[in-house]
Enzyme design. Structure first.
Site, short mmCIF file in Angstrom:
data_model
loop_
_atom_site.label_atom_id
_atom_site.label_comp_id
_atom_site.label_asym_id
_atom_site.label_seq_id
_atom_site.Cartn_x
_atom_site.Cartn_y
_atom_site.Cartn_z
N ASP A 95 0.45 0.39 -0.83
CA ASP A 95 -0.75 0.14 -0.04
C ASP A 95 -1.64 1.36 -0.15
O ASP A 95 -1.25 2.47 0.23
CB ASP A 95 -0.40 -0.13 1.42
CG ASP A 95 -1.64 -0.34 2.29
OD1 ASP A 95 -2.30 -1.38 2.13
OD2 ASP A 95 -1.95 0.56 3.09
N GLU A 114 -2.34 -4.09 -4.03
CA GLU A 114 -3.37 -5.00 -3.56
C GLU A 114 -4.41 -5.22 -4.65
O GLU A 114 -4.77 -4.30 -5.38
CB GLU A 114 -4.05 -4.43 -2.32
CG GLU A 114 -3.17 -4.35 -1.10
CD GLU A 114 -3.87 -3.67 0.06
OE1 GLU A 114 -4.06 -4.30 1.11
OE2 GLU A 114 -4.23 -2.50 -0.11
N ASP A 145 0.45 1.44 7.55
CA ASP A 145 0.35 1.39 6.08
C ASP A 145 1.68 1.01 5.45
O ASP A 145 1.72 0.29 4.45
CB ASP A 145 -0.13 2.74 5.55
CG ASP A 145 -1.54 3.08 6.01
OD1 ASP A 145 -2.35 2.14 6.13
OD2 ASP A 145 -1.82 4.26 6.26
#
Length: 394
Positions: free
Chosen positions: A180, A264, A358
């Protein structure tokens, strides 16, 4: 690309700067022909531009004094850039500015043009310059066919040899990790590790602010302004070198430790787009958006994923980023109230203890979870825990 620090003499730097000017001049002429062509007439292609370059070299002595191969290669690079633009993979080629885009490319490199002198130095042959030394910080790639010489804003010269590196093999244990990317934490792993990209020290940041204030007060065109700009460029280059070194070490470590790496699917270019707007429709909170864009760029998001693509070829997966920060990685409950703050995540459904937000998002990424499927929605309705999607956040 394998980049090395080039060490030209003062006399060699003069010729290298001339090569950069000629390559930039030819490139900008090609851009002008593409942007200002008249309707009904096609813009000149590479063969026509090559003939025009030959005519221009015969007319202007200062252009004929430069290297024809350097100027010709600038036209080839522009033609390739236009092909990439029409293919939809790159943006349209734009103007190159002096002091910012200083560099040129050389192809047709023979084995004798690049050689290693000793354990610390090597040398490369450059047209109309001769052999220029460079510092060997790693093994020189074998069988290189081209290289690119650039000069950054801090006045440092670099040579980058084009070659395809071998991917780093994984451990072979079917391990999966989620990454992340954030601003407060550069990269959070699903294993619980929090990685931070290096930046300037507090003392360096204070000196940078003083230099920037001095630059604002300096008279345009003065020697003081030139010296201040150079000092700022050196500090920025130092910060960029630290960030690039961190990215290289981090991506190598991830490629060696895990078989599958999931990140992501972020459009960093769109996320860092300016909010300035136009004269008719000016943007709002422009200064805040500019600060956020600067913070995102300082984390090296794009370079981190691109280097993972190179080192873990075929093992990098992109997961949709929607709601990964609001979904509980334990019970899969999705609600905006789960995210208590930037750093704290506490699920309101399973009452799990607070954890780093996170890291929770990284675990969702590792599981490949984004927006819940229809089956998940049915389960939520039956348990009166339907996800709340009123305030989405990445």
């Amino acid at each position: 690309m394998s980049r090395f620090r080039l060490l030209p003499t003062p006399a060699q730097q003069v010729v290298l700067l001339e090569h950069c000017r000629h390559a930039r001049f030819v490139w900008n002429l090609a851009v002008e022909q593409q942007l200002f062509w008249q309707p009904g007439r096609h813009a000149p292609r590479y063969n026509e531009q090559s003939a025009q370059l030959t005519a221009a070299r015969a007319e202007y002595d200062w252009l004929a004094a430069g290297s024809q191969t350097v100027q010709q290669q600038a036209l080839r690079d522009f033609a390739q850039a236009m092909q990439n633009f029409f293919a939809g993979t790159h943006r349209r080629p734009s103007w190159r500015k002096a002091g910012v885009h200083e560099g040129f490319r050389q192809v047709g490199v023979k084995p004798r043009h690049v050689e290693k002198l000793n354990g610390r130095y090597g040398r490369v042959w450059v047209p109309k310059v001769g052999c220029v030394r460079f510092r060997c910080t790693r093994a020189v790639p074998a069988g290189v066919k081209s290289y690119r010489i650039t000069r950054d804003r801090a006045g440092r010269w670099h040579v980058a040899f084009a070659h395809i590196p071998d991917p780093i093999p994984g451990p072979g244990d079917a391990s999966v990790v989620g990454v992340d990317r954030g601003v407060a934490v550069s990269a959070a792993l699903s294993t619980g590790e929090l990685l931070h990209a290096p930046c300037l020290t507090p003392g360096e940041r204070i000196r940078l602010r003083r230099l920037q204030r001095g630059l604002a007060r300096a008279k345009p065109g003065s020697n003081r302004r030139r010296r201040t700009k150079l000092a700022i460029a050196k500090m920025k280059a130092r910060e960029a070198d630290r960030r690039h070194d961190w990215v290289e070490k981090t991506t190598t470590d991830l490629a060696r430790r895990f078989d599958t790496i999931r990140v992501e699917a972020l459009d960093v270019r769109a996320m860092t787009r300016t909010a300035r707007g136009t004269i008719d429709q000016p943007g709002v909170r422009v200064a805040q958006k500019r600060g956020l864009n600067r913070a995102i760029r300082n984390q090296g998001w794009g370079r981190l994923v691109s280097r993972l693509d190179h080192k873990a070829a075929g093992r990098l997966e992109r997961v949709p980023a929607a709601y990964t920060s609001q979904r509980c990685s334990a019970c899969r409950h999705l609600a905006a109230e789960n995210r208590k703050s930037q750093a704290v995540f506490a699920c309101v459904a399973c009452k799990a203890g607070p954890c780093n937000a996170d890291v929770n998002a990284a675990r969702n990424i590792a599981a490949g979870r984004a927006v819940p499927a229809q089956g998940d929605l049915a389960v939520r309705r039956s348990t009166n825990c339907e996800p709340q999607l009123s305030t989405p956040a990445a």
